[in-house]
Design a protein around this motif. Structure first.
Motif, PDB file in Angstrom:
ATOM      1  N   ARG A 385       0.871  -1.185   0.145  1.00 55.95           N
ATOM      2  CA  ARG A 385       0.076  -0.092  -0.090  1.00 55.95           C
ATOM      3  C   ARG A 385       0.906   1.012  -0.036  1.00 55.95           C
ATOM      4  O   ARG A 385       1.481   1.387   1.042  1.00 55.95           O
ATOM      5  CB  ARG A 385      -0.976  -0.039   1.275  1.00 55.95           C
ATOM      6  CG  ARG A 385      -1.888   1.225   1.336  1.00 55.95           C
ATOM      7  CD  ARG A 385      -2.811   1.076   2.474  1.00 55.95           C
ATOM      8  NE  ARG A 385      -4.103   0.209   2.261  1.00 55.95           N
ATOM      9  CZ  ARG A 385      -3.804  -0.807   3.136  1.00 55.95           C
ATOM     10  NH1 ARG A 385      -3.063  -1.109   4.037  1.00 55.95           N
ATOM     11  NH2 ARG A 385      -4.827  -1.662   2.875  1.00 55.95           N
ATOM     12  N   LYS A 386       0.929   1.937  -1.245  1.00 59.32           N
ATOM     13  CA  LYS A 386       2.059   3.027  -1.158  1.00 59.32           C
ATOM     14  C   LYS A 386       1.560   4.139  -2.110  1.00 59.32           C
ATOM     15  O   LYS A 386       0.611   3.982  -2.862  1.00 59.32           O
ATOM     16  CB  LYS A 386       3.391   2.406  -1.721  1.00 59.32           C
ATOM     17  CG  LYS A 386       3.106   1.682  -3.157  1.00 59.32           C
ATOM     18  CD  LYS A 386       4.139   0.791  -3.566  1.00 59.32           C
ATOM     19  CE  LYS A 386       5.653   1.589  -3.125  1.00 59.32           C
ATOM     20  NZ  LYS A 386       6.646   0.746  -3.601  1.00 59.32           N
ATOM     21  N   ARG A 387       2.099   5.215  -1.862  1.00 61.16           N
ATOM     22  CA  ARG A 387       2.131   6.261  -2.766  1.00 61.16           C
ATOM     23  C   ARG A 387       2.759   6.479  -4.063  1.00 61.16           C
ATOM     24  O   ARG A 387       3.898   5.855  -3.891  1.00 61.16           O
ATOM     25  CB  ARG A 387       2.094   7.589  -2.010  1.00 61.16           C
ATOM     26  CG  ARG A 387       1.304   7.964  -0.928  1.00 61.16           C
ATOM     27  CD  ARG A 387       1.430   9.361  -0.462  1.00 61.16           C
ATOM     28  NE  ARG A 387       0.492   9.619   0.636  1.00 61.16           N
ATOM     29  CZ  ARG A 387      -0.670  10.317   0.309  1.00 61.16           C
ATOM     30  NH1 ARG A 387      -0.709  10.607  -1.012  1.00 61.16           N
ATOM     31  NH2 ARG A 387      -1.515  10.543   1.323  1.00 61.16           N
ATOM     32  N   VAL A 388       2.122   6.921  -5.138  1.00 54.62           N
ATOM     33  CA  VAL A 388       2.887   6.961  -6.511  1.00 54.62           C
ATOM     34  C   VAL A 388       3.181   8.386  -6.864  1.00 54.62           C
ATOM     35  O   VAL A 388       2.612   9.098  -6.333  1.00 54.62           O
ATOM     36  CB  VAL A 388       2.271   5.858  -7.407  1.00 54.62           C
ATOM     37  CG1 VAL A 388       2.240   4.521  -7.001  1.00 54.62           C
ATOM     38  CG2 VAL A 388       1.067   6.480  -7.671  1.00 54.62           C
ATOM     39  N   THR A 389       4.063   8.525  -7.861  1.00 57.98           N
ATOM     40  CA  THR A 389       4.343   9.842  -8.336  1.00 57.98           C
ATOM     41  C   THR A 389       4.066   9.949  -9.877  1.00 57.98           C
ATOM     42  O   THR A 389       4.647   9.014 -10.664  1.00 57.98           O
ATOM     43  CB  THR A 389       5.617  10.250  -8.012  1.00 57.98           C
ATOM     44  OG1 THR A 389       5.772  10.246  -6.520  1.00 57.98           O
ATOM     45  CG2 THR A 389       5.881  11.680  -8.387  1.00 57.98           C
TER      46      THR A 389
END
Length: 423
Positions: A385-389
């Motif tokens: 579960r992670k943020r992306v750019t």
């Protein structure tokens, strides 16, 4: 991520895909730096992957601006390189030539024209026989097209083999053909239709599932499926027309088999595997144009370039990308199946089955909320579960390969061994 320009499927082959960057601050100068890079002549441009701005974080608006800029640049390159072939009505690729004819019907809608690619019959016979089939296909559905809108385009097969419409080079020819029709004739990539008669129907059986992410719908007339599977047709409405008496090569029996297959697939996944199967009673291989009803039936449908559920069955003519998925060339397996879905409510992707050690997940703002953490699961088990750019480089790569603004992605995650996620 919607821009009012239409072009399909890039012809250039990109370098290896690069994953999403870790979350970082947005650099407001990135779009300006991209504009400056694009203003440089192509021969003098430094490779984009070497430039820092290509990996700067983008806002959603900046990603849209970058897509627009890169798409327009790609379009100009395409026209510059292939306009002469288009004007000559003969494409060239891999030492082969594909002549084509087209006629435009109706007024152009505000959202772009439709394109009907119509494949002639013939096959393993003398060139002059296939030439006659090509000439016949040019005007086979003129009366039907007069009641529709769009470009009716009939190509002449590059070879005279039995499998003239499903040899490996055909996919590449159609990629370029669709691209150019978008760049030069204003075709909407979400309104591209495939149809074919006899040996052309053989081609539709094969090309509709293996190039499913290109088509809004497909219509097979009087052909034979050979070894192909309908699994990839989950999001491609498929019309099948056959003379009930057309028993050569058991074409009519195969049509009945496919009706049962499609009925079963649709029953298991209501709303997908939409199909129209008609066996025309009392008719043999020539259906006296009763099959023409397939064209207005197809016209009722448009492509969804980013469907929430994907079934990807790899054909023996390998494809590197399919909708918003990718598998590295060296890991592709003929017959391999991948099933993946995304859920907007949970902002998550769930991999249901996957044969490849590396599976690429391409993301854009029309799929999920990229401003929130993305959850990736394998068969319901959370992998990350992670943020992306969002960054320029994956946008550039997806446009370079596909040239389709609706199949353009600002971020990618790579799943390794169905166990972990690589940025």
């Amino acid at each position: 991520m919607k821009i009012n320009v239409y072009l399909l499927l890039g012809w250039l082959i990109p370098t290896a895909w690069v994953g999403c960057s870790p979350k970082k601050a947005i650099n407001a100068d990135t779009v300006q730096e991209l504009e400056q890079w694009l203003s440089t002549p192509i021969s003098a441009r430094e490779p984009l992957e070497r430039l820092d701005f290509a990996r700067n974080a983008l806002s959603e608006i900046e990603a849209e601006q970058s897509i627009d800029l890169l798409f327009r640049d790609h379009q100009l390159q395409l026209i510059s390189e292939f306009r002469t072939q288009w004007d000559a009505r003969e494409l060239q690729h891999a030492g082969l030539n594909m002549p084509f004819y087209y006629q435009v019907f109706g007024d152009a809608p505000v959202d772009g024209r439709s394109l009907y690619i119509s494949l002639h019959g013939g096959g393993n016979t003398r060139p002059e026989v296939n030439d006659r089939q090509y000439e016949n296909q040019k005007h086979l559905y003129d009366q039907t097209m007069k009641g529709l809108e769009g470009m009716y385009l009939a190509p002449r097969a590059p070879t005279n083999t039995w499998n003239l419409w499903h040899e490996a080079h055909v996919d590449d020819f159609f990629t370029r053909l669709i691209q150019l029709s978008g760049a030069l004739e204003g075709v909407n990539p979400n309104k591209v239709y495939l149809l074919g008669y006899s040996a052309g129907g053989d081609g539709v059986y094969q090309l509709a599932p293996r190039m499913a992410d290109r088509w809004a719908a497909a219509a097979m007339m009087a052909g034979h499926p050979n070894e192909t599977s309908p699994l990839g047709l989950k999001h491609v409405p498929f019309a099948l027309h056959m003379g009930a008496l057309d028993d050569a090569y058991e074409r009519n029996a195969k049509a009945r088999e496919w009706k049962l297959l499609l009925d079963s697939l649709e029953a298991q996944a209501p709303g997908s595997y939409i199909h129209q199967v008609i066996l025309h009673e009392g008719l043999g291989h020539w259906m006296k144009l009763e099959d023409a009803v397939a064209l207005p039936w197809m016209a009722n449908h448009q492509r969804n370039p980013i469907p929430k559920k994907i079934v990807w069955k790899q054909d023996d003519r390998h494809h590197r990308y399919f909708y918003w998925l990718g598998v590295p060339e060296e890991l592709i397996e003929t017959g391999g199946e991948i099933r993946v879905e995304y859920n907007t409510d949970g902002n998550e992707i769930n991999i249901l089955s996957n044969y490849s050690r590396k599976l690429e997940l391409f993301l854009n703002d029309d799929m999920l909320d990229l401003n929130r953490p993305i959850t990736v699961k394998y068969q319901g088990r959370i992998l990350a579960r992670k943020r992306v750019t969002r960054t320029v480089f994956p946008i550039y790569q997806s446009l370079s390969h596909r040239g389709d603004p609706d199949l353009t992605f600002s971020c990618i995650l790579t799943v390794i061994d169905n166990e972990r996620i690589m940025d």
